[in-house]
Design a protein around this motif. Sequence first.
Motif, PDB file in Angstrom:
ATOM      1  N   ASP A   4       0.948  -1.146   0.190  1.00 16.16           N
ATOM      2  CA  ASP A   4       0.024  -0.037  -0.014  1.00 16.16           C
ATOM      3  C   ASP A   4       0.898   1.246  -0.112  1.00 16.16           C
ATOM      4  OD1 ASP A   4      -1.580   2.342   0.734  1.00 16.16           O
ATOM      5  OD2 ASP A   4      -2.895   0.994   2.048  1.00 16.16           O
ATOM      6  N   PRO A   5       0.808   1.981  -0.863  1.00 14.76           N
ATOM      7  CA  PRO A   5       1.496   3.363  -0.991  1.00 14.76           C
ATOM      8  C   PRO A   5       1.678   4.161   0.351  1.00 14.76           C
ATOM      9  CG  PRO A   5       0.450   3.138  -2.969  1.00 14.76           C
ATOM     10  CD  PRO A   5      -0.275   2.210  -2.083  1.00 14.76           C
ATOM     11  N   ALA A   6       0.683   4.130   0.985  1.00 10.11           N
ATOM     12  CA  ALA A   6       0.359   4.794   2.327  1.00 10.11           C
ATOM     13  C   ALA A   6       1.461   4.207   3.441  1.00 10.11           C
ATOM     14  CB  ALA A   6      -0.847   4.692   3.004  1.00 10.11           C
ATOM     15  N   PHE A   7       1.981   3.050   3.191  1.00 15.24           N
ATOM     16  CA  PHE A   7       2.943   2.472   3.930  1.00 15.24           C
ATOM     17  C   PHE A   7       4.506   2.227   3.544  1.00 15.24           C
ATOM     18  CE2 PHE A   7      -1.016   0.630   5.484  1.00 15.24           C
ATOM     19  CZ  PHE A   7      -1.324   1.413   6.541  1.00 15.24           C
ATOM     20  N   ALA A   8       4.608   2.975   2.335  1.00 16.05           N
ATOM     21  CA  ALA A   8       5.890   2.857   1.514  1.00 16.05           C
ATOM     22  C   ALA A   8       7.239   3.184   2.553  1.00 16.05           C
ATOM     23  CB  ALA A   8       5.993   3.860   0.504  1.00 16.05           C
ATOM     24  N   GLY A   9       8.122   2.433   2.354  1.00 20.45           N
ATOM     25  CA  GLY A   9       9.323   2.653   3.024  1.00 20.45           C
ATOM     26  C   GLY A   9       9.150   2.489   4.787  1.00 20.45           C
ATOM     27  N   MET A  10       8.217   1.610   5.200  1.00 23.24           N
ATOM     28  CA  MET A  10       7.992   1.327   6.371  1.00 23.24           C
ATOM     29  C   MET A  10       8.263   0.226   6.933  1.00 23.24           C
ATOM     30  SD  MET A  10       4.492   3.374   7.423  1.00 23.24           S
ATOM     31  CE  MET A  10       4.462   3.222   9.106  1.00 23.24           C
ATOM     32  N   ALA A  35       2.375   4.219  13.511  1.00 22.47           N
ATOM     33  CA  ALA A  35       3.714   4.255  13.501  1.00 22.47           C
ATOM     34  C   ALA A  35       4.402   5.488  12.880  1.00 22.47           C
ATOM     35  CB  ALA A  35       4.257   3.195  12.872  1.00 22.47           C
ATOM     36  N   ASP A  36       5.230   5.932  13.403  1.00 18.41           N
ATOM     37  CA  ASP A  36       5.811   7.258  12.851  1.00 18.41           C
ATOM     38  C   ASP A  36       7.064   6.848  12.172  1.00 18.41           C
ATOM     39  OD1 ASP A  36       6.903   9.770  12.752  1.00 18.41           O
ATOM     40  OD2 ASP A  36       7.705  10.108  14.454  1.00 18.41           O
ATOM     41  N   GLY A  37       7.035   6.464  10.788  1.00 15.23           N
ATOM     42  CA  GLY A  37       7.994   6.111   9.843  1.00 15.23           C
ATOM     43  C   GLY A  37       8.489   4.680   9.916  1.00 15.23           C
ATOM     44  N   GLY A  38       8.012   3.962  10.963  1.00 18.56           N
ATOM     45  CA  GLY A  38       8.636   2.577  10.627  1.00 18.56           C
ATOM     46  C   GLY A  38       7.871   1.805  11.963  1.00 18.56           C
ATOM     47  N   LEU A  39       7.935   0.367  11.834  1.00 13.49           N
ATOM     48  CA  LEU A  39       7.061  -0.350  12.837  1.00 13.49           C
ATOM     49  C   LEU A  39       7.973  -1.740  12.999  1.00 13.49           C
ATOM     50  CD1 LEU A  39       5.072  -1.155  15.150  1.00 13.49           C
ATOM     51  CD2 LEU A  39       3.805  -2.026  13.317  1.00 13.49           C
ATOM     52  N   GLY A  40       8.675  -1.651  14.073  1.00 14.08           N
ATOM     53  CA  GLY A  40       9.426  -3.040  14.503  1.00 14.08           C
ATOM     54  C   GLY A  40       8.474  -4.112  14.550  1.00 14.08           C
ATOM     55  N   VAL A  41       9.459  -5.267  13.867  1.00 12.25           N
ATOM     56  CA  VAL A  41       8.361  -6.517  13.938  1.00 12.25           C
ATOM     57  C   VAL A  41       8.295  -7.089  15.336  1.00 12.25           C
ATOM     58  CG1 VAL A  41       8.322  -8.754  12.891  1.00 12.25           C
ATOM     59  CG2 VAL A  41       9.575  -6.980  11.645  1.00 12.25           C
ATOM     60  N   MET A  42       9.210  -7.093  16.059  1.00 13.56           N
ATOM     61  CA  MET A  42       8.943  -7.630  17.430  1.00 13.56           C
ATOM     62  C   MET A  42       7.942  -6.689  18.275  1.00 13.56           C
ATOM     63  SD  MET A  42      10.233 -10.351  17.293  1.00 13.56           S
ATOM     64  CE  MET A  42       9.940 -11.046  19.008  1.00 13.56           C
ATOM     65  N   ARG A  43       8.164  -5.431  18.119  1.00 20.66           N
ATOM     66  CA  ARG A  43       7.147  -4.536  18.841  1.00 20.66           C
ATOM     67  C   ARG A  43       5.714  -4.837  18.649  1.00 20.66           C
ATOM     68  NH1 ARG A  43       6.792   1.844  17.451  1.00 20.66           N
ATOM     69  NH2 ARG A  43       4.889   2.153  18.584  1.00 20.66           N
ATOM     70  N   PHE A  44       5.319  -5.112  17.049  1.00 22.46           N
ATOM     71  CA  PHE A  44       3.944  -5.534  16.562  1.00 22.46           C
ATOM     72  C   PHE A  44       3.700  -6.842  17.308  1.00 22.46           C
ATOM     73  CE2 PHE A  44       1.113  -7.674  13.907  1.00 22.46           C
ATOM     74  CZ  PHE A  44      -0.178  -6.800  14.198  1.00 22.46           C
TER      75      PHE A  44
END
Length: 198
Positions: free
Chosen positions: A71-77, A154-163
């Motif tokens: 999804d373009p809304a989550f590009a680079g995340m 998320a602010d720019g990215g979301l850590g996998v283990m955090r989720f």
Amino acid sequence: MTPKLVLLAGGKGSRMGGNKPFAPWGRSTLIETLIARLKPQVRALVINAGAKDAPLVLPLSCLSLPLIFDDPAFAGMGPLAGVLSALDMACEAGDIQVITVPCDMPNVPEDMVAQLLASPPADIVHFKGERDYPLCALWQVSVTPALRVALQQADGGLGVMRFLSTQAVRTIAVSDDAAFANINQLPLPPGQGHGPSR
């Protein structure tokens, strides 16, 4: 029925000059080696190519496997954007689960999928040895709304283990961590030197 498996190949691969899936590996490339290892384990393989305009979309399309895009809304995340694409694909197909594997792990076990499916049920099942391998995982499509909201917040990215810490998770014990090592952790096959992009 065995879930579809999505190869996560949408990362930037900056340490390898942006060409990680097609890095030489033995007599082939990294992603082709992984495809050959995984094809006997599942009914269908799909590649997450990241953004629709990513440079590797054309070469990835030559692998004769379906491509899905973020999804373009989550590009680079980060990789969870690719996981969300995999979950959305599964939802649209009426599947209840999907499996993901990063494109840079050429030695995953030949029974990896069977191990995931044999695990007691949970929202997410992944492998854990000396470290966690949270993207070698079986995901229930029921986590899709929570992942979408987490990425939106998320602010720019979301850590996998955090989720994963917010979900019901089970882990499968790994006896050989080398099977889950990525290309940056593995010695190259004999006769294959490190190129300048590494």
